[in-house]
Structure formats: structure tokens, C-alpha cells
Enzyme design. Structure first.
Site, PDB file in Angstrom:
ATOM      1  CD  GLU A  12      -2.700  -7.643   2.124  1.00 51.91           C
ATOM      2  OE1 GLU A  12      -2.468  -6.409   1.817  1.00 51.91           O
ATOM      3  OE2 GLU A  12      -3.260  -7.847   3.112  1.00 51.91           O
ATOM      4  CD  GLU A  30       1.177  -6.037   5.217  1.00 50.95           C
ATOM      5  OE1 GLU A  30       2.059  -6.856   5.471  1.00 50.95           O
ATOM      6  OE2 GLU A  30       0.542  -5.985   4.087  1.00 50.95           O
ATOM      7  CB  ALA A  66      -0.971  -0.018   1.205  1.00 49.60           C
ATOM      8  N   GLY A  76       0.441  -5.095   0.588  1.00 55.32           N
ATOM      9  CA  GLY A  76      -0.554  -4.794  -0.339  1.00 55.32           C
ATOM     10  C   GLY A  76      -0.331  -5.731  -1.763  1.00 55.32           C
TER      11      GLY A  76
HETATM   12  C1  3H9 Z   1       0.497  -2.364   3.441  1.00 59.77           C
HETATM   13  O1  3H9 Z   1       0.687  -2.835   2.288  1.00 59.77           O
HETATM   14  C2  3H9 Z   1      -1.045  -2.289   3.774  1.00 59.77           C
HETATM   15  C3  3H9 Z   1      -1.909  -3.337   3.393  1.00 59.77           C
HETATM   16  O2  3H9 Z   1      -1.840  -4.621   3.731  1.00 59.77           O
HETATM   17  C4  3H9 Z   1      -3.213  -2.902   3.421  1.00 59.77           C
HETATM   18  C5  3H9 Z   1      -3.764  -1.731   2.919  1.00 59.77           C
HETATM   19  C6  3H9 Z   1      -5.281  -1.623   2.995  1.00 59.77           C
HETATM   20  N1  3H9 Z   1       4.596   3.546   0.240  1.00 59.77           N
HETATM   21  O3  3H9 Z   1      13.198   1.470   0.579  1.00 59.77           O
HETATM   22  P1  3H9 Z   1      13.750   2.359  -0.587  1.00 59.77           P
HETATM   23  C7  3H9 Z   1       9.454   4.753  -0.977  1.00 59.77           C
HETATM   24  S1  3H9 Z   1       1.635  -1.464   4.145  1.00 59.77           S
HETATM   25  C8  3H9 Z   1       5.157   4.614  -0.273  1.00 59.77           C
HETATM   26  O4  3H9 Z   1      14.855   3.523  -0.542  1.00 59.77           O
HETATM   27  P2  3H9 Z   1      14.817   0.018  -1.877  1.00 59.77           P
HETATM   28  C9  3H9 Z   1      10.527   5.137  -0.181  1.00 59.77           C
HETATM   29  O5  3H9 Z   1       9.998   5.907   0.997  1.00 59.77           O
HETATM   30  C10 3H9 Z   1       3.024  -1.535   3.245  1.00 59.77           C
HETATM   31  N2  3H9 Z   1       6.355   4.838  -0.407  1.00 59.77           N
HETATM   32  O6  3H9 Z   1      14.077   1.379  -1.814  1.00 59.77           O
HETATM   33  C11 3H9 Z   1      11.687   5.694  -0.863  1.00 59.77           C
HETATM   34  O7  3H9 Z   1      11.282   7.016  -1.243  1.00 59.77           O
HETATM   35  P3  3H9 Z   1      12.371   8.119  -1.347  1.00 59.77           P
HETATM   36  C12 3H9 Z   1       3.724  -2.672   3.091  1.00 59.77           C
HETATM   37  C13 3H9 Z   1       7.259   3.739  -0.446  1.00 59.77           C
HETATM   38  O8  3H9 Z   1      15.140  -0.425  -3.214  1.00 59.77           O
HETATM   39  C14 3H9 Z   1      11.623   4.828  -2.267  1.00 59.77           C
HETATM   40  O9  3H9 Z   1      10.286   4.476  -2.093  1.00 59.77           O
HETATM   41  N3  3H9 Z   1       4.995  -3.013   2.342  1.00 59.77           N
HETATM   42  C15 3H9 Z   1       6.728   2.561  -0.097  1.00 59.77           C
HETATM   43  O10 3H9 Z   1      16.065  -0.122  -0.695  1.00 59.77           O
HETATM   44  C16 3H9 Z   1      12.484   3.859  -2.302  1.00 59.77           C
HETATM   45  O11 3H9 Z   1      12.395   3.012  -1.109  1.00 59.77           O
HETATM   46  C17 3H9 Z   1       6.059  -2.290   2.952  1.00 59.77           C
HETATM   47  O12 3H9 Z   1       6.410  -2.436   4.070  1.00 59.77           O
HETATM   48  C18 3H9 Z   1       5.334   2.397  -0.002  1.00 59.77           C
HETATM   49  N4  3H9 Z   1       4.829   0.996   0.641  1.00 59.77           N
HETATM   50  O13 3H9 Z   1      13.649  -0.892  -1.179  1.00 59.77           O
HETATM   51  C19 3H9 Z   1       7.415  -2.165   1.890  1.00 59.77           C
HETATM   52  N5  3H9 Z   1       7.821   1.549  -0.158  1.00 59.77           N
HETATM   53  O14 3H9 Z   1      13.107   7.796  -2.538  1.00 59.77           O
HETATM   54  C20 3H9 Z   1       7.977  -0.949   2.257  1.00 59.77           C
HETATM   55  C21 3H9 Z   1       9.062   2.389  -0.383  1.00 59.77           C
HETATM   56  O15 3H9 Z   1      11.601   9.353  -1.537  1.00 59.77           O
HETATM   57  N6  3H9 Z   1       9.123  -0.764   1.305  1.00 59.77           N
HETATM   58  N7  3H9 Z   1       8.543   3.661  -0.690  1.00 59.77           N
HETATM   59  O16 3H9 Z   1      13.215   8.215  -0.375  1.00 59.77           O
HETATM   60  C22 3H9 Z   1      10.335  -1.590   1.385  1.00 59.77           C
HETATM   61  O17 3H9 Z   1      10.675  -2.275   2.517  1.00 59.77           O
HETATM   62  C23 3H9 Z   1      11.412  -1.232   0.516  1.00 59.77           C
HETATM   63  O18 3H9 Z   1      11.128   0.165  -0.084  1.00 59.77           O
HETATM   64  C24 3H9 Z   1      11.592  -1.766  -0.816  1.00 59.77           C
HETATM   65  C25 3H9 Z   1      12.475  -1.362  -1.563  1.00 59.77           C
HETATM   66  C26 3H9 Z   1      12.211  -3.179  -0.484  1.00 59.77           C
HETATM   67  C27 3H9 Z   1      10.420  -2.185  -1.356  1.00 59.77           C
END
Ligand code: 3H9
Length: 698
Positions: free
Chosen positions: A105, A125, A63, A102
Site C-alpha cells: 500500500e 490481509e 503493518a 501495508g
Molecule cells: C496489514 O498490512 C494491514 C494494512 O493493510 C492496513 C493497516 C492500517 N508484523 O514469517 P517469518 C514477524 S496486515 C509483525 O518467520 P519468513 C514474525 O512474527 C499485514 N511481525 O519469516 C516473525 O517473528 P519471530 C499484512 C511480523 O521469512 C518474524 O517477523 N502482511 C510481521 O518465513 C519473521 O517472520 C502480512 O500479512 C508483521 N506484519 O516470512 C505479512 N510479519 O521471529 C505477514 C512477520 O519473533 N508476514 N513478522 O517469530 C509474512 O507473511 C512473512 O512473515 C514474510 C516473511 C513472508 C514477510
């Protein structure tokens, strides 16, 4: 057609591609785009199957976290997922990169999933203080069984594509996501496979329905380390609902749990920590686009505890290391410690059985500083004495190749002064790792007066590459973390003179969520170190000195502020220490009073926050969130409290400033007077966060 999701057709297969950099998060536009494209594909008579895939570096990573807490925009994620699941035409998720939260999901809503072999799939999450809120807690147990589902949902770590294949989470590993997705879709059509809706498939729940201990044991194992956190327990409950309730009721239960967590304080703090960590990697005041220098080989000087831990961190990331000592004996000892350390981790199952040999193979132990010559980054981890550091850096000037970044791992010495001992101060900076360096994630990157911007970006980039969390700080005694910690240490010691006991102080600090209190920490580090340094500086600390004079140096002598049973690291209150404190107070004519836990908490936390305000004022840290990152990843600050500056904002700066003024008077300690910045923000009714926002706007 949407800006971020496009629909194409390859023969009878529709390809829906999400293209919303950087990580294809499920923003309202992406949800709308998928919804529209899938609807159109279903309506198109020429389409027989639908492949959902992503452009860029990853499948949907979850999400859009930035939308949390804002008014929801239609369509909801659940609606998008149920459209995929209820499609009369086969839906296939073709995954690359990381299918997270998400994102997974959505994939679970599809009838089938394929992935490239490097892909990872997970529901992280819980790391944001949440639980999967779009059916993940109900569909994943149906896909892989409750045991693994608990592991993935309550632990939050992703699994590899090969594991996903083994466990039935994906049907195939493909070479290319689009071509592989199309080929798989054609196979489904040719074989007339039944469309598998996970919501209707309870087959993998049967065993746990019959024997609930399968589930409860898995939960117990995964929540062992979840002290103080709400999300892991709520997430486990939601998975339990998958076993106990019909699908739609389980979904309802999941939704309630998700909303409660999302609106709670813990998730707010954890989401803040997520963004703070990423913000910290952006270096204030460095020209945009400054490219890091290439680092192919690293040299580490000193094979002691720190040097060895740092070497392991690089080897863990596959980067070759030259580890340098002054003599064969020290080198042998250092290499032996690393080998043992790796073997112990492998024996516990923490790394594969062949990893110790592979990783040790990347570390070349040698004697003599001239061996730094091939390194692009040199990290000095020798004894903490300015004279020795200068000697090393003078030699580095002679042997290191031009352009190599020269880093000191000092925890408090002046990097400007160290830099002056070379002819290339632009290449010199600090990389302060935290002990044990192969475990702790923080790396304070110390920017000296003359450090070149690209030397700084190199240090930050390499720190991230070895899975550390970098935070850039300026030069001052103790940098950010230890400078703040010193304030806490000072108060902890004073509290003993007023009537508190070490175990009382430590209990308050651990109840707050820190892994250890100041006295247990002192015992772990060794009390003799501070004692020797006090003697050198002609300073007295009556209680700590008396302990050392009695041979109580901490864990290493089995006695310190606590006593320790042979072979145990568990601190046990010791009546002898109580006696020693009493006698010391009597000798000094000090009166004991009852010190409340509330006072202890305030005096442990507020002086640190006050120092944090001074650090911001002096621009030693660029942002309050950088300070929080340092505490979260270097000192075990509980993630659900966001960090000291975030916590201060929650408590209210006016209250903190008032209490500091009170203690300054009450304990006759002018150093407790609120810092000018804290005073100003408190008077204006502002927060540290407002300061960060103002900086961004500037
Ligand atoms: C969810 O899904 C809830 C659902 O179950 C239900 C909903 C109803 N959103 O980490 P990076 C940005 S909760 C917005 O440096 P990497 C991040 O801030 C979510 N922004 O890259 C950064 O911005 P900036 C569950 C996001 O390659 C840029 O993307 N998912 C999100 O080292 C690059 O990120 C997670 O918890 C997001 N979801 O790693 C996954 N994710 O460049 C969270 C990232 O401006 N994300 N950004 O600083 C991660 O674990 C890592 O970002 C990922 C990439 C592994 C994907």
C-alpha cells in the site's frame, strides 16, 4: 533522523531506507521515520526525486500486526501514504523481497514502482481475517484493473515481479534495488514524466464500470472456498466500492470494513494462528543457537501413499530424493502414482507444464535399503507394525551415514522403542506427515527420549523448507492430533447408540467449520482398518462391526456410514444404515432419544479439549498454541476459530469443565471428567493462553 529509517542523498536523489528487522513492518517508529524523512526530502531544495527502499531481507512486509488492537499511534499509515502520493517531487518505491499488505500500500502511494526480479507483491490481509486498510482496495484496482485486484485481495496470494510488470503494477525490473531505483528516478526526471497518482487514475476501472459482471465473476471465483470466513466477502465489497464510488468515499468504506474486521473474533483468531505457527517453530528446551545439520539429500523408505506424498513434498522444494522399495513392482507402482499426480496438477494449471518432468527428475526410485547411504535424512514410511519398523531401523543403523537423521513417519507407534533398535538413538525422531502428504501442511516432529537437540532442529528446519508447518510433540499413543481425535471418535460412536445419526453428527461438525465430520472421515479412511484392529484386540463396536460385516468398508466399496454414487465422493445418507443402527439398538435393548445439535457439538469438541489439557499436563505439547497449530494444519480446523485450545478460551474453561462433568455423569463415562489442569484453570478463572504466557515468563 530516525533509528529505523534513514535519509541519504545521492546527487539530486534522496534515498529513504527503512531498516527495521526482521521484516520492516510498519510500526509507529517506522511510520514516523518515513513521514519525517519524506518531509525533509521534500523540503530540501537539492532533492529532485525520492526513492523509498528497505534494508535487510525484504521490503516492508505489512503493518505491524503486534500493534493491532492497541491504541493507535500517530502518524497513521494513510497519512504517510498520502504524503508520498501528494509529494511534488517524484516518489519511487524500490522493492525487493516481499512487498506485502501495508508495504504494498505504501508502494502504491508512490508515483512509480520498480522491483528486483525475485520480488513478490501482494495484499495478504485476508489471510489474517482483514482487508487492506490503507488504500489497497482502492489503489490496486486502479493499478491492475478490478479482475486481478479481486484475485490478489480476496485470494491473498502475492504475484511475481514479472507478473507485476506485465500487469502494470511496477514500471521496471531492476538488477539492484538502490542503484536501479536511482537510475529509474533519474530517468523520470530526464523524461519529465508526469507524476502518476493512482487515486486520480480511473482508466483501468472503465471496463468494470460498464460491465459489472467482470467484477462479480471474479468475486464468485475467488470466494468459492471461503465458507464461513468474513474477510474475503468484506474485501470484495471494498474493491466493489472502488468501482462504484469516488476515491475518497471508497477509502472511507474500506476503513469501516477494516476496523470492523480487526475488532471481530475471526481476525483475532487468524492473527493468533499466524503467531502460533511461528511460535511452533521455536523448540522448547533446546539450547539457543543449536544449528540444524545440513540436509542435501533425503531417502524415503516405502513408495506407498505416504512415502510417495512425502517424496513429492521434497521434490516440490527442489530437494533430491532417493525413494526406496522392496521390489521393482512396488517401486514402479509408486513412481507411476506420483507421475500421474503431478500430471493431473499440471493439467489443472496448478504447476507449470514442465514441472512434472523436473520434479520426477529429482526422485530416484531404487530397490534395497543399502541405498540410504548418501542421505542426510532418512524417512521411513513402511507398514505400521512395530516389528517391521524395528527391522528397518536396525538395517538403517548398518547403512545410513554417520550423523544422518533417522525419522519414522509412524502415526502412533512408540519412537523410543524404535530408537532402541539402533545404536544411535540420538539421531532418531518422528516426522509424522498427514495424508495426503504432498498437500497437508502439518508435520508433527516427535521428540524421543534420546533425540539430540540438533537432530530436532534439523527436522524442524527441513519441514519449514518444504513448506510444512512443524510442531514438536512428545512420545505417546497417537501423539497430539490423533490422540485428541480418538476422543472425538469415541463420542461420535456413542452418540449413535443414543439416537443420533451419522449425518446429524457430521452436519454439526461441518457447520462448525471442519471440512468433514467423523463418519464421512471414517468412510474416506476405510472402515475395515479399524474393524481388523478391533478383531485383533478382541474389541467389539456393534454398529461399526455390523457395517463391515455387511461389506460396507466406506468409499472404496461405495458404501459405509453413507452411500456413494459411482465415481462420486459425496456422502449420501442411506436409509439402510438407519435401519441397521435401529436394529442394533433394539438387539442391545438400547432406547433412542432425541440428541440436540448443541449436545453433539459439545460432545465433539469438549472431550478433545480435555485431552488437550492432559497433553499439556504431560508436556507432550509445550504450548497450547502448538496443539492449535496441529489442528489447523493437520485436520482442517477452521482458521477463524483459532484451534481447539483457543476456541476453549473463547467459550470459557469453566463452562467446558462443567459440561464435561455433566456428560461424565449423564452418559456414565468417567473418561469425560475434566482433566486436573482444566479443572484448576477453570476454578481460577484462567485460560489456556494464560498458561502459555506463564511458560514464557518462566
Ligand atoms: C496489514 O498490512 C494491514 C494494512 O493493510 C492496513 C493497516 C492500517 N508484523 O514469517 P517469518 C514477524 S496486515 C509483525 O518467520 P519468513 C514474525 O512474527 C499485514 N511481525 O519469516 C516473525 O517473528 P519471530 C499484512 C511480523 O521469512 C518474524 O517477523 N502482511 C510481521 O518465513 C519473521 O517472520 C502480512 O500479512 C508483521 N506484519 O516470512 C505479512 N510479519 O521471529 C505477514 C512477520 O519473533 N508476514 N513478522 O517469530 C509474512 O507473511 C512473512 O512473515 C514474510 C516473511 C513472508 C514477510
Amino acid at each position: 533522523m530516525s533509528e529505523v529509517v534513514k535519509l541519504e542523498r545521492h546527487d539530486e536523489i534522496a534515498i529513504v531506507t527503512v531498516d527495521s528487522p526482521p521484516v520492516n513492518a510498519l510500526s509507529a517508529a517506522v511510520r514516523r521515520g518515513i513521514h519525517e524523512c519524506v518531509k525533509n526530502a521534500i523540503a530540501d531544495p537539492a532533492v529532485k526525486a525520492i526513492v523509498l527502499t528497505c534494508a535487510g531481507r525484504t521490503f516492508i512486509a505489512g503493518a505491524d500486526i503486534t500493534e493491532f488492537g492497541k491504541p493507535p499511534q500517530p502518524p497513521g499509515l494513510a497519512e504517510v501514504i498520502s504524503e508520498l502520493e501528494n509529494s511534488p517531487k517524484p516518489t519511487i518505491a524500490a522493492i525487493h523481497g516481499t512487498a506485502l499488505g501495508g508495504g504494498l500500500e505504501v508502494a502504491l502511494g508512490c508515483h512509480f514502482r520498480v522491483a528486483v526480479k525475485e520480488a513478490k507483491l501482494g495484499l495478504p490481509e485476508v489471510k489474517l481475517g482483514l482487508l487492506p486498510g490503507a488504500g489497497g482496495t482502492q489503489r490496486l484496482p486502479r493499478a491492475v484493473g478490478p479482475e486481478l485486484a479481486v484475485k490478489m485481495i480476496v485470494g491473498g496470494d502475492p504475484i511475481s515481479a514479472s507478473e507485476a510488470l506485465k500487469q502494470g503494477l511496477i514500471e521496471e525490473i531492476v538488477e539492484d534495488r538502490v542503484q536501479g531505483g536511482i537510475a529509474f528516478a533519474k530517468k523520470v526526471l530526464a523524461e519529465k514524466r508526469l507524476l502518476r497518482k493512482l487515486r486520480d487514475d480511473d482508466s483501468k476501472l472503465k471496463a468494470a464500470k460498464a460491465d459489472r459482471s467482470i467484477f462479480t465473476n471474479a468475486v464468485q471465483a475467488m470466494t468459492k472456498k471461503a465458507r464461513g470466513l468474513e474477510a474475503p466477502f468484506a474485501a470484495a465489497d471494498a474493491v466493489g466500492a472502488a468501482i462504484d464510488l469516488p476515491f475518497d468515499e471508497g477509502l472511507k468504506k474500506e476503513r469501516e470494513g477494516f476496523l470492523k474486521l480487526m475488532n471481530g473474533d475471526q481476525s483475532k483468531a487468524q492473527r493468533y494462528a499466524f503467531f502460533s505457527e511461528r511460535e511452533a517453530a521455536k523448540i522448547a528446551g533446546v539450547p539457543e543457537g543449536t544449528k540444524p545439520r545440513n540436509v542435501a539429500r533425503v531417502a524415503i523408505i516405502g513408495a506407498g501413499t505416504m512415502g510417495g506424498g512425502i517424496a513429492m513434498s521434497f521434490a516440490n522444494a527442489g530437494i533430491p530424493v532417493t525413494l526406496i522399495e522392496t521390489g521393482e513392482e512396488q517401486l514402479k507402482r509408486g513412481m507411476g502414482v506420483m507421475q500421474k499426480n503431478y500430471e493431473a496438477t499440471a493439467a489443472r494449471g496448478g504447476i507449470p507444464a514442465d514441472a512434472p518432468a523436473k520434479r520426477m527428475g529429482l526422485i530416484t526410485g531404487v530397490v534395497g535399503l543399502e541405498n540410504v547411504k548418501d542421505a542426510d535424512l532418512v524417512i521411513e514410511a513402511v507398514f505400521e507394525t512395530m516389528a517391521i519398523k524395528k527391522e528397518v531401523f536396525t538395517a538403517l543403523d548398518k547403512y545410513a551415514k554417520p550423523g544422518a537423521v533417522l525419522a519414522s513417519n509412524t502415526s502412533y507407534l512408540n519412537i523410543d522403542e524404535i530408537a532402541k533398535s539402533t545404536g544411535r538413538p540420538q539421531d532418531v525422531l518422528g516426522m509424522h506427515f498427514f495424508s495426503p502428504a504432498n498437500v497437508m501442511k502439518l508435520c508433527e516432529i516427535v521428540r524421543a527420549d534420546k533425540t539430540a537437540p540438533d537432530a530436532l532442529t534439523t527436522a524442524v528446519a527441513i519441514a519449514r523448507k518444504i513448506a510444512k508447518v512443524p510442531a514438536v510433540v512428545g512420545v505417546c499413543d497417537g501423539f497430539v492430533g490423533n490422540r485428541m481425535l480418538a476422543q472425538r471418535g469415541k463420542q461420535a460412536e456413542k452418540l449413535l447408540f443414543e439416537g443420533a445419526l451419522p449425518q446429524q453428527v457430521d452436519a454439526v461438525v461441518t457447520k462448525f467449520g471442519m471440512p468433514m465430520g467423523p463418519f464421512a472421515m471414517g468412510d474416506l479412511a476405510g472402515l475395515d482398518i479399524g474393524w481388523r484392529s478391533r478383531k485383533d484386540r478382541g474389541i467389539k463396536s456393534e454398529i461399526a462391526d455390523a457395517l463391515c460385516e455387511a461389506g460396507r468398508f466406506g468409499q472404496k466399496t461405495g458404501k459405509g456410514y453413507y452411500k456413494y454414487e459411482a465415481g462420486s465422493r459425496a456422502p449420501m445418507p442411506d436409509p439402510e444404515v438407519e435401519k441397521l443402527i435401529d436394529e442394533t439398538l433394539q438387539r442391545l435393548g438400547r432406547k433412542k432419544r432425541v440428541v440436540s445439535d448443541d449436545e453433539i457439538l459439545e460432545r465433539m469438541m469438549y472431550p478433545m479439549i480435555n485431552e488437550g489439557a492432559r497433553i499439556l499436563e504431560e508436556k507432550i505439547a509445550a504450548r497450547p498454541s502448538d496443539i492449535d497449530v496441529i489442528w489447523l494444519y493437520g485436520y482442517g480446523w477452521p482458521i477463524y476459530r483459532g484451534g481447539p485450545m483457543f476456541y476453549a478460551d473463547q467459550v470459557g474453561l469453566k463452562h467446558i469443565a462443567d459440561r464435561l462433568s455433566f456428560y461424565a455423569k449423564e452418559t456414565n463415562d468417567p473418561s469425560l471428567e475434566p482433566a486436573p489442569l482444566l479443572k484448576r484453570l477453570a476454578a481460577e478463572g484462567k485460560t489456556f493462553a494464560s498458561l502459555a504466557a506463564a511458560n514464557k515468563a518462566a
